[in-house]
Design a protein around this motif. Structure first.
Motif, PDB file in Angstrom:
ATOM      1  N   VAL A  77       5.986  27.157  52.212  1.00  0.00           N
ATOM      2  CA  VAL A  77       6.979  27.330  51.143  1.00  0.00           C
ATOM      3  C   VAL A  77       6.957  26.082  50.266  1.00  0.00           C
ATOM      4  O   VAL A  77       7.344  25.006  50.694  1.00  0.00           O
ATOM      5  N   ILE A  78       6.485  26.242  49.050  1.00  0.00           N
ATOM      6  CA  ILE A  78       6.339  25.095  48.156  1.00  0.00           C
ATOM      7  C   ILE A  78       7.526  25.056  47.195  1.00  0.00           C
ATOM      8  O   ILE A  78       7.396  25.176  45.980  1.00  0.00           O
ATOM      9  N   GLN A  79       8.687  24.915  47.772  1.00  0.00           N
ATOM     10  CA  GLN A  79       9.945  24.760  47.054  1.00  0.00           C
ATOM     11  C   GLN A  79      10.754  23.708  47.795  1.00  0.00           C
ATOM     12  O   GLN A  79      10.707  23.635  49.024  1.00  0.00           O
ATOM     13  N   PRO A  80      11.510  22.892  47.081  1.00  0.00           N
ATOM     14  CA  PRO A  80      12.308  21.882  47.767  1.00  0.00           C
ATOM     15  C   PRO A  80      13.476  22.504  48.536  1.00  0.00           C
ATOM     16  O   PRO A  80      14.134  23.409  48.040  1.00  0.00           O
ATOM     17  N   SER A  81      13.678  22.012  49.732  1.00  0.00           N
ATOM     18  CA  SER A  81      14.839  22.405  50.532  1.00  0.00           C
ATOM     19  C   SER A  81      16.042  21.581  50.067  1.00  0.00           C
ATOM     20  O   SER A  81      15.897  20.641  49.277  1.00  0.00           O
ATOM     21  N   LEU A  82      17.204  21.892  50.579  1.00  0.00           N
ATOM     22  CA  LEU A  82      18.393  21.097  50.274  1.00  0.00           C
ATOM     23  C   LEU A  82      18.191  19.657  50.740  1.00  0.00           C
ATOM     24  O   LEU A  82      18.552  18.711  50.035  1.00  0.00           O
ATOM     25  N   ALA A  83      17.569  19.481  51.913  1.00  0.00           N
ATOM     26  CA  ALA A  83      17.286  18.130  52.412  1.00  0.00           C
ATOM     27  C   ALA A  83      16.349  17.393  51.458  1.00  0.00           C
ATOM     28  O   ALA A  83      16.521  16.198  51.202  1.00  0.00           O
ATOM     29  N   ASP A  84      15.354  18.102  50.900  1.00  0.00           N
ATOM     30  CA  ASP A  84      14.439  17.485  49.929  1.00  0.00           C
ATOM     31  C   ASP A  84      15.192  17.019  48.685  1.00  0.00           C
ATOM     32  O   ASP A  84      14.982  15.906  48.202  1.00  0.00           O
ATOM     33  N   VAL A  85      16.053  17.874  48.155  1.00  0.00           N
ATOM     34  CA  VAL A  85      16.794  17.540  46.934  1.00  0.00           C
ATOM     35  C   VAL A  85      17.703  16.334  47.174  1.00  0.00           C
ATOM     36  O   VAL A  85      17.901  15.512  46.278  1.00  0.00           O
ATOM     37  N   ASN A  86      18.222  16.194  48.382  1.00  0.00           N
ATOM     38  CA  ASN A  86      19.028  15.017  48.714  1.00  0.00           C
ATOM     39  C   ASN A  86      18.168  13.769  48.875  1.00  0.00           C
ATOM     40  O   ASN A  86      18.611  12.662  48.586  1.00  0.00           O
ATOM     41  N   PHE A  87      16.935  13.944  49.329  1.00  0.00           N
ATOM     42  CA  PHE A  87      15.995  12.834  49.544  1.00  0.00           C
ATOM     43  C   PHE A  87      15.369  12.341  48.233  1.00  0.00           C
ATOM     44  O   PHE A  87      15.201  11.138  48.034  1.00  0.00           O
ATOM     45  N   PHE A  88      15.008  13.250  47.352  1.00  0.00           N
ATOM     46  CA  PHE A  88      14.242  12.907  46.155  1.00  0.00           C
ATOM     47  C   PHE A  88      14.803  11.731  45.352  1.00  0.00           C
ATOM     48  O   PHE A  88      14.057  10.802  45.031  1.00  0.00           O
ATOM     49  N   PRO A  89      16.080  11.712  44.989  1.00  0.00           N
ATOM     50  CA  PRO A  89      16.564  10.616  44.135  1.00  0.00           C
ATOM     51  C   PRO A  89      16.449   9.228  44.777  1.00  0.00           C
ATOM     52  O   PRO A  89      16.437   8.230  44.071  1.00  0.00           O
ATOM     53  N   ARG A  90      16.328   9.177  46.086  1.00  0.00           N
ATOM     54  CA  ARG A  90      16.256   7.889  46.784  1.00  0.00           C
ATOM     55  C   ARG A  90      14.876   7.248  46.679  1.00  0.00           C
ATOM     56  O   ARG A  90      14.718   6.069  46.981  1.00  0.00           O
ATOM     57  N   THR A  91      13.873   8.041  46.252  1.00  0.00           N
ATOM     58  CA  THR A  91      12.512   7.500  46.224  1.00  0.00           C
ATOM     59  C   THR A  91      11.860   7.537  44.849  1.00  0.00           C
ATOM     60  O   THR A  91      10.733   7.060  44.710  1.00  0.00           O
ATOM     61  N   GLY A  92      12.514   8.097  43.853  1.00  0.00           N
ATOM     62  CA  GLY A  92      11.909   8.106  42.523  1.00  0.00           C
ATOM     63  C   GLY A  92      12.197   9.386  41.767  1.00  0.00           C
ATOM     64  O   GLY A  92      13.039  10.182  42.151  1.00  0.00           O
ATOM     65  N   ARG A  93      11.443   9.594  40.700  1.00  0.00           N
ATOM     66  CA  ARG A  93      11.711  10.713  39.792  1.00  0.00           C
ATOM     67  C   ARG A  93      10.759  11.891  39.923  1.00  0.00           C
ATOM     68  O   ARG A  93      11.063  12.973  39.432  1.00  0.00           O
ATOM     69  N   TYR A  94       9.598  11.708  40.545  1.00  0.00           N
ATOM     70  CA  TYR A  94       8.593  12.767  40.614  1.00  0.00           C
ATOM     71  C   TYR A  94       8.172  12.974  42.067  1.00  0.00           C
ATOM     72  O   TYR A  94       7.876  12.012  42.781  1.00  0.00           O
ATOM     73  N   LYS A 108       2.950  21.583  44.231  1.00  0.00           N
ATOM     74  CA  LYS A 108       3.765  21.608  43.023  1.00  0.00           C
ATOM     75  C   LYS A 108       4.469  20.266  42.889  1.00  0.00           C
ATOM     76  O   LYS A 108       4.692  19.567  43.871  1.00  0.00           O
ATOM     77  N   CYS A 109       4.844  19.964  41.665  1.00  0.00           N
ATOM     78  CA  CYS A 109       5.616  18.759  41.381  1.00  0.00           C
ATOM     79  C   CYS A 109       7.035  19.165  40.999  1.00  0.00           C
ATOM     80  O   CYS A 109       7.244  20.187  40.334  1.00  0.00           O
ATOM     81  N   PHE A 110       7.999  18.327  41.426  1.00  0.00           N
ATOM     82  CA  PHE A 110       9.406  18.554  41.126  1.00  0.00           C
ATOM     83  C   PHE A 110      10.030  17.245  40.660  1.00  0.00           C
ATOM     84  O   PHE A 110       9.602  16.166  41.061  1.00  0.00           O
ATOM     85  N   THR A 111      11.057  17.360  39.836  1.00  0.00           N
ATOM     86  CA  THR A 111      11.812  16.182  39.427  1.00  0.00           C
ATOM     87  C   THR A 111      12.814  15.843  40.530  1.00  0.00           C
ATOM     88  O   THR A 111      12.988  16.597  41.488  1.00  0.00           O
ATOM     89  N   ALA A 112      13.491  14.732  40.382  1.00  0.00           N
ATOM     90  CA  ALA A 112      14.436  14.266  41.404  1.00  0.00           C
ATOM     91  C   ALA A 112      15.585  15.244  41.633  1.00  0.00           C
ATOM     92  O   ALA A 112      16.189  15.236  42.705  1.00  0.00           O
ATOM     93  N   ASP A 113      15.867  16.108  40.669  1.00  0.00           N
ATOM     94  CA  ASP A 113      16.934  17.096  40.874  1.00  0.00           C
ATOM     95  C   ASP A 113      16.406  18.433  41.398  1.00  0.00           C
ATOM     96  O   ASP A 113      17.140  19.416  41.468  1.00  0.00           O
ATOM     97  N   GLY A 114      15.111  18.469  41.757  1.00  0.00           N
ATOM     98  CA  GLY A 114      14.526  19.658  42.367  1.00  0.00           C
ATOM     99  C   GLY A 114      13.963  20.679  41.405  1.00  0.00           C
ATOM    100  O   GLY A 114      13.522  21.753  41.814  1.00  0.00           O
ATOM    101  N   GLU A 115      13.936  20.345  40.108  1.00  0.00           N
ATOM    102  CA  GLU A 115      13.396  21.264  39.112  1.00  0.00           C
ATOM    103  C   GLU A 115      11.869  21.142  39.036  1.00  0.00           C
ATOM    104  O   GLU A 115      11.325  20.041  39.109  1.00  0.00           O
ATOM    105  N   PRO A 116      11.164  22.281  38.882  1.00  0.00           N
ATOM    106  CA  PRO A 116       9.698  22.216  38.747  1.00  0.00           C
ATOM    107  C   PRO A 116       9.294  21.372  37.544  1.00  0.00           C
ATOM    108  O   PRO A 116       9.983  21.352  36.521  1.00  0.00           O
ATOM    109  N   CYS A 117       8.181  20.690  37.686  1.00  0.00           N
ATOM    110  CA  CYS A 117       7.675  19.782  36.661  1.00  0.00           C
ATOM    111  C   CYS A 117       6.157  19.942  36.610  1.00  0.00           C
ATOM    112  O   CYS A 117       5.504  19.829  37.652  1.00  0.00           O
ATOM    113  N   SER A 118       5.604  20.209  35.450  1.00  0.00           N
ATOM    114  CA  SER A 118       4.144  20.354  35.365  1.00  0.00           C
ATOM    115  C   SER A 118       3.485  18.990  35.166  1.00  0.00           C
ATOM    116  O   SER A 118       4.038  18.092  34.530  1.00  0.00           O
ATOM    117  N   LEU A 119       2.319  18.853  35.780  1.00  0.00           N
ATOM    118  CA  LEU A 119       1.513  17.629  35.674  1.00  0.00           C
ATOM    119  C   LEU A 119       0.086  18.006  35.355  1.00  0.00           C
ATOM    120  O   LEU A 119      -0.447  18.960  35.945  1.00  0.00           O
TER     121      LEU A 119
END
Length: 123
Positions: A77-94, A108-119
């Motif tokens: 499953v290549i989608q952020p979990s709730l735990a991922d969304v809580n973790f992301f802002p602590r380590t950066g933006r991408y 896939k790439c996601f922003t710190a708020d869990g939104e998909p981001c193309s690279l």
């Protein structure tokens, strides 16, 4: 910091790390140069399990080039979990999520708020 791409070599490495860690997750810190994600740091004390991976924030590099994180989802499953969304802002933006079966398109790439981001993938 505006990230506009990721090196093909880094994507290949992350996919291989997913295969090698399977069925456990892996996690690392992404670094950038000139707006391109180009490196992963594996921090001391990092633990990978079947349903999670964790790192010690005290071991984060004091580096202005830290851009985010990369980790795997062995369940595919290549989608952020709730735990991922809580973790992301602590380590950066991408944030890159690598998923089973770890083929060239299983990320896939996601922003710190869990939104998909193309690279762009850069050779």
């Amino acid at each position: 910091m505006n990230i506009r791409g990721i090196r093909q070599e880094l994507i290949s490495l992350l996919l291989e790390m997913g295969r090698e860690s399977h069925p456990n997750e892996f996690v690392g810190v992404l670094k950038e140069r000139n707006g391109i994600l180009n490196e992963i740091d594996l921090l001391p004390g990092t633990v990978g399990r079947e349903n999670s991976a964790s790192l010690f924030y005290d071991m984060m590099p004091l580096d202005t080039h830290v851009a985010g994180s990369a980790h795997s989802h062995p369940n595919g499953v290549i989608q952020p979990s709730l735990a991922d969304v809580n973790f992301f802002p602590r380590t950066g933006r991408y944030h890159i999520i690598i998923g089973y079966p770890y083929g060239k398109d299983n990320w896939k790439c996601f922003t710190a708020d869990g939104e998909p981001c193309s690279l762009d993938v850069i050779s």
